[in-house]
Design a protein around this motif. Structure first.
Motif, PDB file in Angstrom:
ATOM      1  N   ARG A   1      -4.439  22.246  26.877  1.00 27.24           N
ATOM      2  CA  ARG A   1      -3.532  23.062  26.066  1.00 27.24           C
ATOM      3  C   ARG A   1      -2.101  22.974  26.578  1.00 27.24           C
ATOM      4  O   ARG A   1      -1.159  22.850  25.788  1.00 27.24           O
ATOM      5  N   SER A   2      -1.935  23.059  27.891  1.00 31.43           N
ATOM      6  CA  SER A   2      -0.591  23.009  28.470  1.00 31.43           C
ATOM      7  C   SER A   2       0.076  21.662  28.212  1.00 31.43           C
ATOM      8  O   SER A   2       1.252  21.592  27.829  1.00 31.43           O
TER       9      SER A   2
ATOM     10  N   ALA B   1       3.404  21.060  25.765  1.00 30.30           N
ATOM     11  CA  ALA B   1       4.613  20.458  26.336  1.00 30.30           C
ATOM     12  C   ALA B   1       4.961  19.152  25.623  1.00 30.30           C
ATOM     13  O   ALA B   1       6.131  18.887  25.311  1.00 30.30           O
TER      14      ALA B   1
ATOM     15  N   TRP C   1      -7.387  24.773  29.919  1.00 31.67           N
ATOM     16  CA  TRP C   1      -5.979  25.128  30.025  1.00 31.67           C
ATOM     17  C   TRP C   1      -5.083  23.909  30.227  1.00 31.67           C
ATOM     18  O   TRP C   1      -3.950  23.888  29.759  1.00 31.67           O
ATOM     19  N   LEU C   2      -5.593  22.888  30.942  1.00 32.77           N
ATOM     20  CA  LEU C   2      -4.761  21.718  31.202  1.00 32.77           C
ATOM     21  C   LEU C   2      -4.450  20.963  29.916  1.00 32.77           C
ATOM     22  O   LEU C   2      -3.317  20.529  29.693  1.00 32.77           O
TER      23      LEU C   2
END
Length: 238
Positions: free
Chosen positions: A169-170, A174, A166-167
């Motif tokens: 992807r986030s 951004a 998830w990190l």
């Protein structure tokens, strides 16, 4: 006494004929302050200036249309003033999308022994942008290729540093939005390229070649099909 006053007034008119013939409106035009007072009196706002105008507007319920807020359900309705599309405006973009996916599928069959594919989900969104809304900012060639290459490279970089999860992807999403904003190249389909790479194990072996393939390479093919669609829409209407 009355005769003397009449003679005095006729004497002054004789000496200064321009003063006698000057109308109040003309006199006011010679003096800016006087003209302002005359204008306010003629409009009925001799006292209070703009405050009086505001009070009269509030009293009579006059509200500027630009200050009226749109109802909250307005965005759920079709755009006002837009004409219904003709049948050809519906058929040709749809036919272009069919041809694009068919050609990409044929290319996939050729590239299958190498373990790569040209048919990726972001290219479906690119078809919708190029064929359905060709005049939108997202359909500009600069926006499309700048965003496709930059966002794909950001996805590879995020995966290399942070790994899957998830990190990554986030951070990649951004950074992609920041990149498109900074380079003035808004192209929404490109924002999905980093997430596709991070979650797609079959794409990891491409490494930074992913910045050019399959996103940018697929867009070249779609641009050629777009020119055909635009030509058909312009010359074969029904």
């Amino acid at each position: 006494m009355g005769m003397q006053l009449m003679r005095s007034s006729s004497y002054h008119r004789h000496l200064h004929p321009h003063r006698a013939s000057t109308t109040p409106a003309f006199s006011a035009s010679l003096h800016p302050i006087s003209s302002s007072i005359v204008l306010q009196r003629s409009l009925g706002f001799e006292h209070g200036g703009t405050r009086s105008i505001k009070r009269r507007i509030q009293k009579h319920g006059i509200v500027a249309s630009s200050n009226l807020a749109a109802p909250p359900w307005e965005s759920w309705n079709p755009e006002k003033g837009s004409a219904s599309p003709s049948l050809s405006d519906v058929v040709w973009p749809s036919a272009g999308a069919f041809a694009a996916m068919a050609i990409l599928g044929r290319v996939d069959q050729i590239l299958a022994p190498k373990g790569v594919s040209m048919t990726i989900a972001p290219l479906g969104a690119v078809c919708a942008v190029l064929f359905a809304t060709p005049s939108s900012p997202a359909a500009r060639k600069y926006n499309m290729f700048m965003a496709q290459i930059g966002c794909a490279a950001i996805g590879v970089l995020a995966f290399s540093i942070l790994g899957p999860g998830w990190l990554a992807r986030s951070f990649a999403l951004a950074a992609s939005i920041a990149f498109m904003t900074y380079t003035r190249s808004p192209h929404p389909p490109a924002a999905s390229l980093p997430i596709l790479f991070i979650d797609g194990a079959k794409l990891h072996h491409l490494n930074f070649w992913y910045a050019l393939f399959p996103g940018a390479a697929g867009c070249l093919l779609l641009c050629l099909i777009q020119e055909m669609v635009l030509y058909l829409k312009e010359n074969f209407k029904f």
